[in-house]
Design an enzyme around this catalytic site. Structure first.
Site, PDB file in Angstrom:
ATOM      1  N   LYS A  18       0.811  -1.214   0.000  1.00 29.76           N
ATOM      2  CA  LYS A  18       0.000   0.000   0.000  1.00 29.76           C
ATOM      3  C   LYS A  18       0.843   1.262   0.000  1.00 29.76           C
ATOM      4  CE  LYS A  18      -3.935  -2.041   2.307  1.00 29.76           C
ATOM      5  NZ  LYS A  18      -4.738  -2.085   3.495  1.00 29.76           N
ATOM      6  N   GLN A  38     -18.846 -12.397 -15.982  1.00 31.29           N
ATOM      7  CA  GLN A  38     -19.191 -12.224 -17.384  1.00 31.29           C
ATOM      8  C   GLN A  38     -20.674 -12.541 -17.624  1.00 31.29           C
ATOM      9  OE1 GLN A  38     -17.017 -11.316 -20.023  1.00 31.29           O
ATOM     10  NE2 GLN A  38     -18.841 -11.248 -21.282  1.00 31.29           N
ATOM     11  N   ASP A  95     -17.608  -3.605 -12.847  1.00 31.45           N
ATOM     12  CA  ASP A  95     -18.638  -3.262 -13.830  1.00 31.45           C
ATOM     13  C   ASP A  95     -19.425  -2.017 -13.450  1.00 31.45           C
ATOM     14  OD1 ASP A  95     -19.085  -4.844 -16.167  1.00 31.45           O
ATOM     15  OD2 ASP A  95     -19.586  -6.559 -14.900  1.00 31.45           O
TER      16      ASP A  95
HETATM   17  N1  GUN Z   1     -20.993  -9.075 -21.293  1.00 29.46           N
HETATM   18  C1  GUN Z   1     -20.993  -8.186 -22.326  1.00 29.46           C
HETATM   19  N2  GUN Z   1     -20.712  -6.933 -21.874  1.00 29.46           N
HETATM   20  C2  GUN Z   1     -20.535  -7.037 -20.532  1.00 29.46           C
HETATM   21  C3  GUN Z   1     -20.219  -6.095 -19.516  1.00 29.46           C
HETATM   22  O1  GUN Z   1     -20.030  -4.883 -19.746  1.00 29.46           O
HETATM   23  N3  GUN Z   1     -20.113  -6.597 -18.247  1.00 29.46           N
HETATM   24  C4  GUN Z   1     -20.313  -7.926 -17.974  1.00 29.46           C
HETATM   25  N4  GUN Z   1     -20.195  -8.322 -16.711  1.00 29.46           N
HETATM   26  N5  GUN Z   1     -20.599  -8.818 -18.906  1.00 29.46           N
HETATM   27  C5  GUN Z   1     -20.711  -8.382 -20.180  1.00 29.46           C
END
Ligand code: GUN
Length: 261
Positions: A4, A48, A74
């Site tokens: 850190k 994903q 995300d």
């Molecule tokens: N699959 C296609 N686009 C995305 C995204 O922006 N985030 C996630 N988690 N999955 C995806």
């Protein structure tokens, strides 16, 4: 973040891919997210999408909600979405963040301009509309039930299309000189659809004939003739989305290390 006390610029980033079998249950998926939440050497998590159909439609929301908001690469967690709504420092969804970056780096002003977003998804349309609003644009969100969509879209100085329909936005939607951001990525395999998008003597038609498929945006190629600026598909918003994912990852690490808001 291994140490850190090191400067932010020296933070090392490592990506680990965790593959669950297609047969994984919702509980197993949630347990894996929980393990990553607890791991001190993990700064950011992306699950994903789409998850396998077998998990059911509600599964995705439950899995996304289970991610520690501080590790939410995300920016889909309700805490981060709420922070975005209130214009507080937040991890912002990658594609909308990429659109703003693209405009900024192209020297295209947003304040005081009319922005129209076609599409109201949680991932793109809604957060993008909020980002435009926070940058002092006058914002309209359009969707499948908007009457006279082409003429509403044609009021835009900046038009963003995020609906997932190949070539949907044609020249009727675009005020001459408008900035058009094509967020769609659609795989077209039907020659009848491709023929409505590509001229018979074009390189793109030749490429479609060779490979039997083409990646096309939500914006019809004819828009090139009226738009003042237009993002290509592929190669426009897509690479920015990936860059923003890396930026979010670094930001999660910095925040966990107490180096950023
Ligand atoms: N699959 C296609 N686009 C995305 C995204 O922006 N985030 C996630 N988690 N999955 C995806």
């Amino acid at each position: 973040v291994r140490n850190k006390r090191r400067a932010a610029s020296e933070i090392g980033v490592r990506a680990d891919l965790v593959r669950l079998p297609p047969s994984a249950t919702l509980d197993e998926t949630l347990r894996e997210v929980g393990r990553l939440n607890e791991r001190p050497d993990c700064d950011a998590i992306l699950v994903q999408s789409p998850l396998p159909d077998g998990l059911g439609r509600a599964a995705e929301r439950r899995v996304f909600d289970a991610i520690d908001p501080g590790k939410d690469a995300d920016g889909f967690h309700p805490i981060n979405v709420g922070r975005l709504v209130q214009n507080r420092p937040a991890i912002v969804a990658c594609t909308p963040a990429g659109v703003m970056e693209l405009l900024d780096r192209s020297g295209i002003p947003v304040a005081g301009r009319r922005a129209v977003v076609i599409g109201r998804s949680d991932i793109v349309g809604k957060p993008l509309a909020l980002l435009f609003l926070h940058r002092d644009a006058t914002v309209t969100i359009c969707h499948s039930r908007t009457p006279e969509l082409p003429s509403v879209a044609a009021t835009a100085d900046i038009l963003a299309a995020a609906i997932g329909r190949p070539g949907f936005v044609d020249r009727r939607f675009v005020k001459p000189g408008a900035v058009v951001i094509d967020v769609g990525i659609n795989r077209v395999t039907d020659p009848a659809v491709a023929a409505t998008l590509f001229a018979p003597d074009s390189a793109r038609w030749a490429s479609f004939e060779r490979s039997g498929a083409a990646l096309v945006g939500d914006v019809h190629p004819e828009v090139e003739q009226v738009a003042g600026a237009l993002t290509p598909v592929p190669g426009g918003v897509g690479p920015l989305t990936i860059a923003m994912l890396l930026r979010n990852t670094v930001r999660c690490a910095q925040r966990r290390a107490g180096l950023a808001d």
